[in-house]
Design a protein around this motif. Sequence first.
Motif, PDB file in Angstrom:
ATOM      1  N   TRP A 130       0.904  -1.247  -0.162  1.00  0.00           N
ATOM      2  CA  TRP A 130       0.165  -0.036   0.087  1.00  0.00           C
ATOM      3  C   TRP A 130       0.889   1.432   0.023  1.00  0.00           C
ATOM      4  CZ3 TRP A 130      -3.780   2.685  -1.128  1.00  0.00           C
ATOM      5  CH2 TRP A 130      -4.197   3.694  -0.797  1.00  0.00           C
ATOM      6  N   GLN A 131       2.013   1.231   1.006  1.00  0.00           N
ATOM      7  CA  GLN A 131       3.026   2.464   0.712  1.00  0.00           C
ATOM      8  C   GLN A 131       3.503   2.667  -0.513  1.00  0.00           C
ATOM      9  OE1 GLN A 131       3.760   4.573   3.624  1.00  0.00           O
ATOM     10  NE2 GLN A 131       4.242   5.640   1.677  1.00  0.00           N
ATOM     11  N   ALA A 132       3.766   1.474  -1.135  1.00  0.00           N
ATOM     12  CA  ALA A 132       4.495   1.821  -2.375  1.00  0.00           C
ATOM     13  C   ALA A 132       3.617   2.314  -3.612  1.00  0.00           C
ATOM     14  CB  ALA A 132       5.003   0.191  -3.158  1.00  0.00           C
ATOM     15  N   VAL A 133       2.214   1.751  -3.492  1.00  0.00           N
ATOM     16  CA  VAL A 133       1.329   2.392  -4.360  1.00  0.00           C
ATOM     17  C   VAL A 133       0.782   3.766  -4.244  1.00  0.00           C
ATOM     18  CG1 VAL A 133      -1.352   1.865  -5.174  1.00  0.00           C
ATOM     19  CG2 VAL A 133       0.088  -0.411  -4.632  1.00  0.00           C
ATOM     20  N   ARG A 134       0.711   4.108  -2.909  1.00  0.00           N
ATOM     21  CA  ARG A 134       0.558   5.392  -2.486  1.00  0.00           C
ATOM     22  C   ARG A 134       1.722   6.322  -3.195  1.00  0.00           C
ATOM     23  NH1 ARG A 134       0.071   7.023   3.583  1.00  0.00           N
ATOM     24  NH2 ARG A 134       2.100   6.841   3.769  1.00  0.00           N
ATOM     25  N   ASP A 135       3.159   6.027  -2.776  1.00  0.00           N
ATOM     26  CA  ASP A 135       3.988   6.648  -3.351  1.00  0.00           C
ATOM     27  C   ASP A 135       4.194   6.950  -4.968  1.00  0.00           C
ATOM     28  OD1 ASP A 135       5.090   6.850  -0.772  1.00  0.00           O
ATOM     29  OD2 ASP A 135       6.721   5.540  -1.189  1.00  0.00           O
ATOM     30  N   MET A 136       3.735   5.744  -5.746  1.00  0.00           N
ATOM     31  CA  MET A 136       3.554   5.862  -6.945  1.00  0.00           C
ATOM     32  C   MET A 136       2.507   6.596  -7.725  1.00  0.00           C
ATOM     33  SD  MET A 136       5.111   1.978  -7.973  1.00  0.00           S
ATOM     34  CE  MET A 136       6.805   1.529  -7.606  1.00  0.00           C
ATOM     35  N   SER A 137       1.570   6.408  -6.665  1.00  0.00           N
ATOM     36  CA  SER A 137       0.258   7.228  -7.203  1.00  0.00           C
ATOM     37  C   SER A 137       0.514   8.679  -7.028  1.00  0.00           C
ATOM     38  CB  SER A 137      -0.871   6.821  -6.263  1.00  0.00           C
ATOM     39  OG  SER A 137      -1.431   5.396  -6.667  1.00  0.00           O
ATOM     40  N   ARG A 138       1.159   9.093  -6.241  1.00  0.00           N
ATOM     41  CA  ARG A 138       1.487  10.425  -5.838  1.00  0.00           C
ATOM     42  C   ARG A 138       2.538  10.855  -7.133  1.00  0.00           C
ATOM     43  NH1 ARG A 138       4.562   9.957  -1.820  1.00  0.00           N
ATOM     44  NH2 ARG A 138       6.508  10.466  -3.170  1.00  0.00           N
ATOM     45  N   VAL A 139       3.202  10.239  -7.454  1.00  0.00           N
ATOM     46  CA  VAL A 139       4.246  10.473  -8.679  1.00  0.00           C
ATOM     47  C   VAL A 139       3.346  10.762  -9.971  1.00  0.00           C
ATOM     48  CG1 VAL A 139       5.883   9.667 -10.340  1.00  0.00           C
ATOM     49  CG2 VAL A 139       6.383   9.342  -7.908  1.00  0.00           C
ATOM     50  N   LEU A 140       2.628   9.904 -10.201  1.00  0.00           N
ATOM     51  CA  LEU A 140       1.292  10.107 -11.176  1.00  0.00           C
ATOM     52  C   LEU A 140       0.706  11.321 -11.239  1.00  0.00           C
ATOM     53  CD1 LEU A 140       0.041   6.306 -11.919  1.00  0.00           C
ATOM     54  CD2 LEU A 140       1.705   7.731 -13.295  1.00  0.00           C
ATOM     55  N   ARG A 141       0.320  11.674 -10.009  1.00  0.00           N
ATOM     56  CA  ARG A 141      -0.380  12.803  -9.763  1.00  0.00           C
ATOM     57  C   ARG A 141       0.326  14.179 -10.017  1.00  0.00           C
ATOM     58  NH1 ARG A 141      -1.685  12.062  -4.787  1.00  0.00           N
ATOM     59  NH2 ARG A 141      -0.244  13.444  -3.795  1.00  0.00           N
ATOM     60  N   ASP A 142       1.539  13.965  -9.207  1.00  0.00           N
ATOM     61  CA  ASP A 142       2.245  15.383  -9.155  1.00  0.00           C
ATOM     62  C   ASP A 142       3.397  15.610 -10.193  1.00  0.00           C
ATOM     63  OD1 ASP A 142       0.851  15.455  -6.895  1.00  0.00           O
ATOM     64  OD2 ASP A 142       2.718  14.916  -5.686  1.00  0.00           O
ATOM     65  N   THR A 143       3.359  14.740 -11.265  1.00  0.00           N
ATOM     66  CA  THR A 143       4.505  14.821 -12.491  1.00  0.00           C
ATOM     67  C   THR A 143       3.480  15.591 -13.682  1.00  0.00           C
ATOM     68  OG1 THR A 143       5.870  12.968 -11.692  1.00  0.00           O
ATOM     69  CG2 THR A 143       6.001  13.892 -14.049  1.00  0.00           C
TER      70      THR A 143
END
Length: 232
Positions: free
Chosen positions: A213-226
Amino acid sequence: MKAVTTSLPHTVDVVLPCLDEAEALPWVLARIPAGWRAIVVDNGSTDGSAEVARALGATVVREERRGFGAACHAGLLAATADIIGFCDCDASLDPGLLVPFAEEVRAGGADLVLGRRRPQGRGSWPAHARAGNLALSLLLRRRTGLTLRDLGPLRAARRAPLLALGLTDRRSGYPLEMVVRAADAGWRVTEHDVPYLPRSGASKVTGTWRGTWQAVRDMSRVLRDTPSGGTR
């Protein structure tokens, strides 16, 4: 063990992020292709991983800031070779598999080559980790148009263009940010199947639902913030 031969002597550095992988290091480092350099990035190990790596001939870099991305980027900054490979340090992936990846990059067939993990044996890739990876692959396709089936750690690219991507994530989102920014920069990204073995020891990222879940959250943030097209 006999070293893997390669037509690319002294042109590849393999970055190996490491956190308490003393047990796996002999297997991993024995599979570094002849003429290549292993850069083991010690991310706070307490099991003597750094000493084991040095004794086996690897270049050891210390990265105090915890995080998969922090370790990977420290290795990238320490590298000097034209082509850089990345590989996990837990014996789940054979770094010798990077040979055709590096050759594809060098020949100009691709700018970034990724390994699509194919589980070998029970327990090599937990169901929750696979589910998280699939969800992120679908989000990546929506964001970039890339049709990838995995966002695995085994990959190769040229050092200078990688640095020019300006990667900022220092947690689990680093591998995804690399792909997103590469896609935005117009890179040619390819993917090839690689065997994925049961890792040595417990996973620090996807071995549990919480870690996944932590990894998915980190990666989802990347998709949102890039921002789309931000690296062109």
